[in-house]
Design a protein around this motif. Structure first.
Motif, short mmCIF file in Angstrom:
data_model
loop_
_atom_site.label_atom_id
_atom_site.label_comp_id
_atom_site.label_asym_id
_atom_site.label_seq_id
_atom_site.Cartn_x
_atom_site.Cartn_y
_atom_site.Cartn_z
N GLN A 1 -22.43 9.78 12.59
CA GLN A 1 -22.94 8.47 12.20
C GLN A 1 -24.38 8.33 12.64
O GLN A 1 -24.83 9.00 13.57
CB GLN A 1 -22.11 7.34 12.82
CG GLN A 1 -22.24 7.23 14.33
CD GLN A 1 -21.45 6.05 14.90
OE1 GLN A 1 -20.39 5.68 14.38
NE2 GLN A 1 -21.95 5.46 15.97
N VAL A 2 -25.12 7.49 11.92
CA VAL A 2 -26.50 7.21 12.26
C VAL A 2 -26.68 5.71 12.41
O VAL A 2 -26.23 4.93 11.56
CB VAL A 2 -27.46 7.75 11.18
CG1 VAL A 2 -28.88 7.23 11.41
CG2 VAL A 2 -27.47 9.27 11.17
N LEU B 1 -29.06 2.68 12.10
CA LEU B 1 -30.19 2.45 11.22
C LEU B 1 -30.62 0.98 11.30
O LEU B 1 -29.77 0.09 11.38
CB LEU B 1 -29.79 2.79 9.78
CG LEU B 1 -30.85 2.66 8.69
CD1 LEU B 1 -31.89 3.76 8.82
CD2 LEU B 1 -30.19 2.73 7.31
N TRP C 1 -34.50 5.04 11.63
CA TRP C 1 -33.27 5.54 12.25
C TRP C 1 -33.43 5.70 13.75
O TRP C 1 -34.54 5.84 14.26
CB TRP C 1 -32.84 6.86 11.62
CG TRP C 1 -33.60 8.11 12.02
CD1 TRP C 1 -34.81 8.21 12.67
CD2 TRP C 1 -33.17 9.47 11.79
NE1 TRP C 1 -35.16 9.53 12.83
CE2 TRP C 1 -34.18 10.33 12.31
CE3 TRP C 1 -32.06 10.04 11.19
CZ2 TRP C 1 -34.09 11.71 12.25
CZ3 TRP C 1 -31.96 11.42 11.13
CH2 TRP C 1 -32.97 12.25 11.65
N ASP C 2 -32.30 5.65 14.44
CA ASP C 2 -32.21 6.24 15.76
C ASP C 2 -31.86 7.70 15.50
O ASP C 2 -30.80 8.00 14.92
CB ASP C 2 -31.11 5.57 16.60
CG ASP C 2 -31.59 4.30 17.28
OD1 ASP C 2 -32.72 4.31 17.79
OD2 ASP C 2 -30.84 3.31 17.31
N PRO D 1 -30.62 11.57 15.77
CA PRO D 1 -29.38 12.07 16.35
C PRO D 1 -29.47 12.15 17.87
O PRO D 1 -30.44 12.67 18.43
CB PRO D 1 -29.25 13.46 15.72
CG PRO D 1 -29.93 13.32 14.39
CD PRO D 1 -31.08 12.41 14.64
N SER E 1 -26.44 6.81 17.46
CA SER E 1 -26.37 7.94 16.52
C SER E 1 -25.72 9.14 17.19
O SER E 1 -25.98 9.45 18.35
CB SER E 1 -27.77 8.32 16.04
OG SER E 1 -28.35 7.28 15.27
N TYR F 1 -32.27 18.48 12.35
CA TYR F 1 -32.65 17.07 12.23
C TYR F 1 -32.93 16.73 10.77
O TYR F 1 -32.57 15.65 10.29
CB TYR F 1 -33.87 16.77 13.10
CG TYR F 1 -33.57 16.71 14.58
CD1 TYR F 1 -33.24 15.51 15.19
CD2 TYR F 1 -33.62 17.86 15.36
CE1 TYR F 1 -32.97 15.45 16.56
CE2 TYR F 1 -33.35 17.82 16.73
CZ TYR F 1 -33.02 16.61 17.32
OH TYR F 1 -32.75 16.56 18.66
N CYS G 1 -29.70 16.20 8.84
CA CYS G 1 -29.09 14.90 9.12
C CYS G 1 -29.84 13.79 8.38
O CYS G 1 -29.21 12.89 7.80
CB CYS G 1 -29.10 14.65 10.63
SG CYS G 1 -28.32 13.08 11.11
N LEU H 1 -28.36 11.22 5.50
CA LEU H 1 -28.51 9.78 5.60
C LEU H 1 -29.14 9.20 4.34
O LEU H 1 -28.64 8.19 3.79
CB LEU H 1 -29.37 9.43 6.81
CG LEU H 1 -29.78 7.96 6.95
CD1 LEU H 1 -28.57 7.08 7.21
CD2 LEU H 1 -30.83 7.80 8.06
#
Length: 298
Positions: A35-36, A38, A79-80, A82, A87, A100, A103, A107
């Motif tokens: 999960q991310v 955001l 985003w935060d 990973p 995240s 990265y 990911c 997203l």
């Protein structure tokens, strides 16, 4: 009568309220099972999309004031990364810039973002360029680098890479996150920075997750911004005029390598999105509203 000095808690009340109301967090599940976290503002689908990638001692919330200002004209996503905030960390102890980028690609696919301007601040520049030269080559219309970290992955940087890795790990082990956060403002901000800016930089750093931070240290030590020269889309570089982390001369060097325009952000240290949010919002908005493929200032 002298005013009573405001405490850090007092200084944080306004940005925290603005964060909840104007730049709220959502959790985005990814098909991979991760999960991310955001944050968004602006109108998706009705304006160009700008994606903001934060630095190593920060998080999505650090973009707050610049994002809210830019969100008046464009759609902003931050985003935060990973391992930051809520995240999910990447797998393994030493993920690469490609991990990265993968990911981020996942997203943006989930969010339905087909075209965007990618803005990387500090360590986020390494992630931005890794994505733009690979999976995002047909999705990213422009790359904006703000005080880009060059990384220590070049062959000539082996000794420096080992030193930085050791120093960062030792500092985290000795000081813990809270100790690192207490030292952050004096390095990331100019001497003229306001107390409010200091409090916000420190709050963001205090929310670091140790595991995610250590993965980011590995990214910093193993990556080389020079590997991304020759990107297929326009690039521009900006830097605070009082930045001591990635000084103007170093940022000018990256701009030269990319044949990109370079501008100084007046009155800012390394954390220019916090210290000079109006200026950063202007450059974000200008980049997003330029025709695809146009050079800056055209």
């Amino acid at each position: 009568m002298n005013a009573v000095p405001r405490t850090a808690d007092d200084l944080l009340q306004a940005p925290l309220a603005l964060l909840d109301s104007r730049f709220p967090q959502r959790i985005v599940p990814l098909p991979s099972g991760a999960q991310v976290a955001l944050r968004e503002c602006g109108a998706p689908g009705e304006a160009p999309t700008v994606v903001l990638l934060h630095g190593i001692s920060s998080g999505a919330a650090s973009w707050l004031h610049a994002a809210v200002l830019a969100g008046e004209q464009v759609h902003v996503m931050a985003w935060d990364a990973p391992g930051y905030g809520d995240s999910t960390p990447l797998r393994g102890d030493a993920p690469t810039d490609a991990d990265y980028a993968a990911c981020l690609h996942e997203l943006l696919q989930v969010m339905g973002v087909r075209r965007c301007v990618l803005v990387g601040h500090s360590l986020g520049a390494l992630m931005a360029c890794a994505y733009a030269r690979g999976l995002g080559a047909d999705r990213v219309t422009r790359v904006v680098l703000i005080s880009p970290a060059g990384g220590y992955g070049a062959a000539a940087q082996v000794a420096a890479s080992a030193r930085v890795r050791r120093e960062r790990r030792d500092a985290l082990q000795t000081l813990r996150v809270i100790g690192l956060a207490e030292r952050i403002p004096q390095r990331l901000l100019s001497p003229a920075a306001s107390s409010a800016a200091c409090a916000w930089v420190q709050w963001n750093a205090a929310n670091l997750q140790p595991a995610g931070y250590l993965q980011a240290v590995e990214l910093l030590c193993a990556s080389d911004l020079g590997n991304s020269q020759g990107l297929s889309m326009p690039v521009e570089v900006h830097c605070g005029d009082a930045d001591v982390v990635t000084p103007p001369a170093a940022c000018q060097g990256w701009a030269d390598l990319y044949a990109a325009p370079f501008d100084l952000i007046k009155g800012a240290g390394h954390a220019s999105p916090v210290e000079q949010p109006e200026a950063v919002a202007r450059l974000i908005t200008r980049a997003a509203l330029q025709p695809t493929g146009a050079k800056q200032h055209e």
